[in-house]
Scaffold this active site. Structure first.
Site, PDB file in Angstrom:
ATOM      1  N   ARG A 209     -11.488  18.748 -49.518  1.00  0.00           N
ATOM      2  CA  ARG A 209     -12.720  19.534 -49.411  1.00  0.00           C
ATOM      3  C   ARG A 209     -12.413  20.813 -48.641  1.00  0.00           C
ATOM      4  NH1 ARG A 209     -14.428  16.989 -52.935  1.00  0.00           N
ATOM      5  NH2 ARG A 209     -16.277  15.674 -53.104  1.00  0.00           N
ATOM      6  N   GLU A 237     -18.364  26.646 -53.273  1.00  0.00           N
ATOM      7  CA  GLU A 237     -18.005  26.458 -54.680  1.00  0.00           C
ATOM      8  C   GLU A 237     -19.214  26.754 -55.549  1.00  0.00           C
ATOM      9  OE1 GLU A 237     -16.276  22.549 -55.091  1.00  0.00           O
ATOM     10  OE2 GLU A 237     -14.533  23.112 -53.913  1.00  0.00           O
ATOM     11  N   HIS A 256     -12.089  22.908 -58.893  1.00  0.00           N
ATOM     12  CA  HIS A 256     -12.500  21.528 -58.594  1.00  0.00           C
ATOM     13  C   HIS A 256     -12.339  20.611 -59.828  1.00  0.00           C
ATOM     14  CE1 HIS A 256     -15.064  19.259 -55.465  1.00  0.00           C
ATOM     15  NE2 HIS A 256     -14.450  18.385 -56.217  1.00  0.00           N
TER      16      HIS A 256
HETATM   17  N1  LIG Z   1     -10.928  17.539 -55.958  1.00  0.00           N
HETATM   18  C1  LIG Z   1     -11.660  16.545 -56.416  1.00  0.00           C
HETATM   19  O1  LIG Z   1     -12.143  16.589 -57.533  1.00  0.00           O
HETATM   20  C2  LIG Z   1     -11.873  15.320 -55.554  1.00  0.00           C
HETATM   21  C3  LIG Z   1     -12.172  14.088 -56.153  1.00  0.00           C
HETATM   22  C4  LIG Z   1     -12.277  12.949 -55.357  1.00  0.00           C
HETATM   23  C5  LIG Z   1     -12.135  13.036 -53.974  1.00  0.00           C
HETATM   24  N2  LIG Z   1     -11.894  14.257 -53.419  1.00  0.00           N
HETATM   25  C6  LIG Z   1     -11.712  14.383 -51.969  1.00  0.00           C
HETATM   26  O2  LIG Z   1     -10.439  13.837 -51.645  1.00  0.00           O
HETATM   27  C7  LIG Z   1     -10.459  13.360 -50.292  1.00  0.00           C
HETATM   28  C8  LIG Z   1      -9.997  11.913 -50.270  1.00  0.00           C
HETATM   29  O3  LIG Z   1     -10.947  11.081 -50.974  1.00  0.00           O
HETATM   30  P1  LIG Z   1     -10.831   9.502 -50.861  1.00  0.00           P
HETATM   31  O4  LIG Z   1     -11.886   8.878 -51.706  1.00  0.00           O
HETATM   32  O5  LIG Z   1      -9.415   9.124 -51.083  1.00  0.00           O
HETATM   33  O6  LIG Z   1     -11.163   9.321 -49.308  1.00  0.00           O
HETATM   34  P2  LIG Z   1     -11.418   7.958 -48.521  1.00  0.00           P
HETATM   35  O7  LIG Z   1     -12.867   7.721 -48.388  1.00  0.00           O
HETATM   36  O8  LIG Z   1     -10.590   6.859 -49.076  1.00  0.00           O
HETATM   37  O9  LIG Z   1     -10.840   8.397 -47.097  1.00  0.00           O
HETATM   38  C9  LIG Z   1     -11.035   7.586 -46.000  1.00  0.00           C
HETATM   39  C10 LIG Z   1      -9.762   7.483 -45.211  1.00  0.00           C
HETATM   40  O10 LIG Z   1      -9.347   8.769 -44.728  1.00  0.00           O
HETATM   41  C11 LIG Z   1      -8.582   8.577 -43.552  1.00  0.00           C
HETATM   42  N3  LIG Z   1      -9.050   9.481 -42.505  1.00  0.00           N
HETATM   43  C12 LIG Z   1     -10.258   9.505 -41.882  1.00  0.00           C
HETATM   44  N4  LIG Z   1     -10.276  10.478 -40.954  1.00  0.00           N
HETATM   45  C13 LIG Z   1      -9.062  11.099 -40.987  1.00  0.00           C
HETATM   46  C14 LIG Z   1      -8.469  12.176 -40.264  1.00  0.00           C
HETATM   47  N5  LIG Z   1      -9.123  12.825 -39.301  1.00  0.00           N
HETATM   48  N6  LIG Z   1      -7.208  12.543 -40.580  1.00  0.00           N
HETATM   49  C15 LIG Z   1      -6.533  11.897 -41.540  1.00  0.00           C
HETATM   50  N7  LIG Z   1      -7.041  10.874 -42.246  1.00  0.00           N
HETATM   51  C16 LIG Z   1      -8.282  10.468 -41.974  1.00  0.00           C
HETATM   52  C17 LIG Z   1      -8.753   7.114 -43.143  1.00  0.00           C
HETATM   53  O11 LIG Z   1      -7.601   6.389 -43.555  1.00  0.00           O
HETATM   54  C18 LIG Z   1      -9.934   6.647 -43.949  1.00  0.00           C
HETATM   55  O12 LIG Z   1      -9.884   5.273 -44.247  1.00  0.00           O
HETATM   56  C19 LIG Z   1     -11.903  13.523 -49.817  1.00  0.00           C
HETATM   57  O13 LIG Z   1     -12.013  14.726 -49.097  1.00  0.00           O
HETATM   58  C20 LIG Z   1     -12.690  13.622 -51.110  1.00  0.00           C
HETATM   59  O14 LIG Z   1     -13.907  14.317 -50.937  1.00  0.00           O
HETATM   60  C21 LIG Z   1     -11.759  15.384 -54.174  1.00  0.00           C
END
Ligand SMILES: NC(=O)c1ccc[n+]([C@@H]2O[C@H](COP(=O)([O-])OP(=O)(O)OC[C@H]3O[C@@H](n4cnc5c(N)ncnc54)[C@H](O)[C@@H]3O)[C@@H](O)[C@H]2O)c1
Length: 298
Positions: A209, A237, A256
């Site tokens: 993000r 965005e 995105h």
């Molecule tokens: N570009 C896209 O189209 C797209 C699609 C899906 C997800 N995303 C983004 O990708 C990222 C990851 O998504 P996800 O579903 O894997 O997340 P998630 O919900 O699995 O992430 C949670 C995990 O992040 C870790 N975390 C929490 N705080 C942290 C910190 N300060 N530093 C490092 N790690 C930390 C922890 O291990 C936690 O369990 C998010 O920002 C999400 O919004 C983007």
């Protein structure tokens, strides 16, 4: 029934009876007004990622069972990231730009540092996406580190990475990829000071993000040419038309698209249907989201 607006009087009777709701992107929030319309709702199967903005207090209080397809949505994000890491290691983005604009053919001095053999890759966040990236990186000869306040050293080793504090990870990675959730604590996690820790020539990849990065500070680093970036997400965005990120030759910018698109959407639907089958068979759901998870997840 398919419902776009809970307040539509044609759906009153159906909503009054509904036990399971399958939701997707664009679903109106399940707030207090929706709770009054759906007194028998027990389960929400979200065929998309985060349920943060979807499920309101009233439903959590009621003990609603919630499941999301965030794990399925993580797969294409990780695939995009793998592709970006391998292209970045080869400096394919830079080479393309120099070839296209200056007809500059590769030469040894420029390519000495280039390649994936032993290249240092740092992942921020052992999230669903981060863990999938770690899996996908296993076959390559890369030196992978990870930074995550919720991850232990042994677990990191099992995931195939070295656990580092964020500052050290930034200072010692040629390619940095961001996979942490957008939370109050992670806003501008990559601020000016931290961005400056990345070595000259490093590549920063953001599919997470835009809010996690101080964007003007990133634009300054990129403007100087010291580092380059692959950005699938930005603070606003779509990105405003006057942003330098559009025109900088060392920025590979996509709108995105890393998450599920096109045929990948079917995987999200499939997850919701599998969860429905499990619920009907009295089995525990595979992807249940608990309210307390929201404090550290996307
Ligand atoms: N570009 C896209 O189209 C797209 C699609 C899906 C997800 N995303 C983004 O990708 C990222 C990851 O998504 P996800 O579903 O894997 O997340 P998630 O919900 O699995 O992430 C949670 C995990 O992040 C870790 N975390 C929490 N705080 C942290 C910190 N300060 N530093 C490092 N790690 C930390 C922890 O291990 C936690 O369990 C998010 O920002 C999400 O919004 C983007």
């Amino acid at each position: 029934v398919c419902v776009e607006d809970f307040a539509d009087p044609r759906h009153r009777a159906a909503l009054a009876d509904v036990e399971v709701l399958i939701t997707g992107w664009g679903c109106p929030p399940l707030d207090g007004a929706a709770a009054a319309l759906m007194p028998r709702l027990r389960v929400v199967l979200h065929a998309a990622g985060s349920v943060r903005a979807l499920i309101g207090e009233e439903f959590w209080e009621r003990g609603l069972i919630v499941s999301s397809a965030a794990q399925a949505n993580a797969l294409p994000v990780a695939e995009y990231t793998l592709a970006a890491i391998l292209f970045a290691a080869k400096d394919a983005f830079g080479a393309r730009e120099r070839y296209r604009t200056r007809h500059r053919y590769q030469h040894a001095a420029e390519t000495a540092r280039i390649g994936s053999f032993g290249r240092r890759v740092g992942l921020i966040g052992a999230s669903r996406v981060g863990r999938r990236v770690l899996d996908l990186l296993r076959p390559f000869d890369l030196a992978v580190s990870v930074s995550d306040p919720y991850l232990g050293r042994a677990e990191a080793r099992d995931l195939g990475a070295r656990l580092l504090e964020l500052d050290e990870l930034l200072a010692t990675s040629d390619i940095v990829s961001l996979h942490a959730p957008d939370l109050p604590e992670t806003r501008h996690l990559l601020d000016r000071r931290r961005l400056a820790l990345m070595p000259d020539g490093a590549v920063f990849i953001n599919t997470a993000r835009g809010a996690l990065v101080d964007e003007p500070a990133l634009a300054d680093e990129l403007e100087s040419g010291r580092i380059s970036a692959v950005l699938d997400v930005t603070a606003a965005e779509p990105l405003p038309a006057d942003s330098p990120l559009y025109r900088l030759p060392n920025v590979f910018l996509t709108p995105h698209i890393a998450g599920s698109l096109g045929n990948e959407l079917a995987r999200l639907g499939q997850t919701a249907i599998e969860e429905l089958d499990r619920y009907r068979s009295g089995l525990p759901l595979n992807h249940q989201v608990l309210r307390e998870d929201l404090a550290r997840t996307a």
